[in-house]
Design an enzyme around this catalytic site. Structure first.
Site, mmCIF file in Angstrom:
data_model
loop_
_atom_site.group_PDB
_atom_site.id
_atom_site.type_symbol
_atom_site.label_atom_id
_atom_site.label_comp_id
_atom_site.label_asym_id
_atom_site.label_seq_id
_atom_site.Cartn_x
_atom_site.Cartn_y
_atom_site.Cartn_z
ATOM 1 N N GLY A 47 -58.027 67.942 -5.684
ATOM 2 C CA GLY A 47 -57.611 67.665 -7.058
ATOM 3 C C GLY A 47 -58.794 67.507 -7.981
ATOM 4 O O GLY A 47 -59.724 66.775 -7.678
ATOM 5 N N SER A 48 -58.799 68.188 -9.123
ATOM 6 C CA SER A 48 -60.005 68.169 -9.940
ATOM 7 C C SER A 48 -59.761 68.826 -11.285
ATOM 8 O O SER A 48 -58.632 69.113 -11.674
ATOM 9 C CB SER A 48 -61.131 68.892 -9.196
ATOM 10 O OG SER A 48 -60.688 70.178 -8.781
ATOM 11 N N ARG A 49 -60.870 69.090 -11.983
ATOM 12 C CA ARG A 49 -60.833 69.686 -13.312
ATOM 13 C C ARG A 49 -62.062 70.576 -13.470
ATOM 14 O O ARG A 49 -63.142 70.249 -12.983
ATOM 15 C CB ARG A 49 -60.842 68.558 -14.353
ATOM 16 C CG ARG A 49 -60.945 68.978 -15.823
ATOM 17 C CD ARG A 49 -61.164 67.725 -16.652
ATOM 18 N NE ARG A 49 -61.218 67.977 -18.074
ATOM 19 C CZ ARG A 49 -60.262 67.634 -18.926
ATOM 20 N NH1 ARG A 49 -59.167 67.043 -18.485
ATOM 21 N NH2 ARG A 49 -60.389 67.882 -20.224
#
Length: 209
Positions: free
Chosen positions: A177-179
């Site tokens: 999960g990240s950006r």
């Protein structure tokens, strides 16, 4: 059909896989099955499917899979000209391999420690742990930020300054999960908006001439 996996994922896959074997051998079949399912889910997270990279002059490609959560003016001055920030949120269900958005040379790679706010929040762009990869091309500079999220606490970058890369090449990943923020010159002709779903190395974000 086999699913290609990122090499960084194997330590995370082998631990629950080994646990599944141990639990099965000692007779705890339910626990073994649960550990095996976990190993499969982790393997899916680290999948690295091949991509057909679009060809075309000046195309800016998506650096990651996910959902565009922001398209806003960029307040930093790293590009040395007015710029636009396009933020992509990656859920745990997205492919997490990051890809180069534009043919360029890696000018700098800078790691910044930080907090671990949820990656969909706008504050994550400036406050969270991140890698900043500055790309230099004849058309101008582009900046890619690999940003850790609430769960993702390991940013992996495989490129170094001076390295010449083509659009769509893999350059790293962020675990769990990240950006990813893509900062491009404001003069670029964008073709995405907030809410769009994009795929790294496939979706055309716009053009830079």
């Amino acid at each position: 059909m086999t699913i290609p996996l990122a090499r960084e994922g194997w330590p995370f896959i082998l631990i629950p896989l080994g646990l599944a074997v141990i639990l099965w051998v000692i007779g705890w079949r339910g626990g073994g099955v649960a550990a095996l399912v976990l190993a499969v889910l982790v393997a899916l997270f680290f999948r690295d499917p091949p991509r057909d990279i679009p060809k075309g002059e000046g195309l800016i490609l998506a650096p990651a899979d996910g959902t565009v959560v922001q398209v806003i003016p960029y307040l930093g001055h790293e590009l040395q000209e007015p710029a636009t920030q396009i933020s992509i949120f990656l859920s745990v269900f997205n492919v997490h391999i990051n890809r180069i958005p534009f043919p360029a040379v890696v000018e700098t790679v800078e790691y910044k420690p930080g907090t671990f706010r949820p990656a969909w929040e706008s504050e994550a762009s400036t406050g969270n742990e991140q890698n900043l990869i500055m790309l230099k091309a004849p058309e101008g500079r582009l900046l890619v930020k690999q940003i850790a999220g609430l769960i993702a606490r390991r940013v992996v970058c495989r490129v170094v300054p001076g390295q010449k890369l083509e659009a769509g090449e893999r350059f790293g990943l962020i675990r769990f999960g990240s950006r990813v923020d893509l900062i491009v010159p404001a003069r670029a002709e964008l073709s995405v908006k907030r809410g769009d779903r994009v795929k790294g190395g496939i979706t055309v974000m716009g053009k830079l001439r």
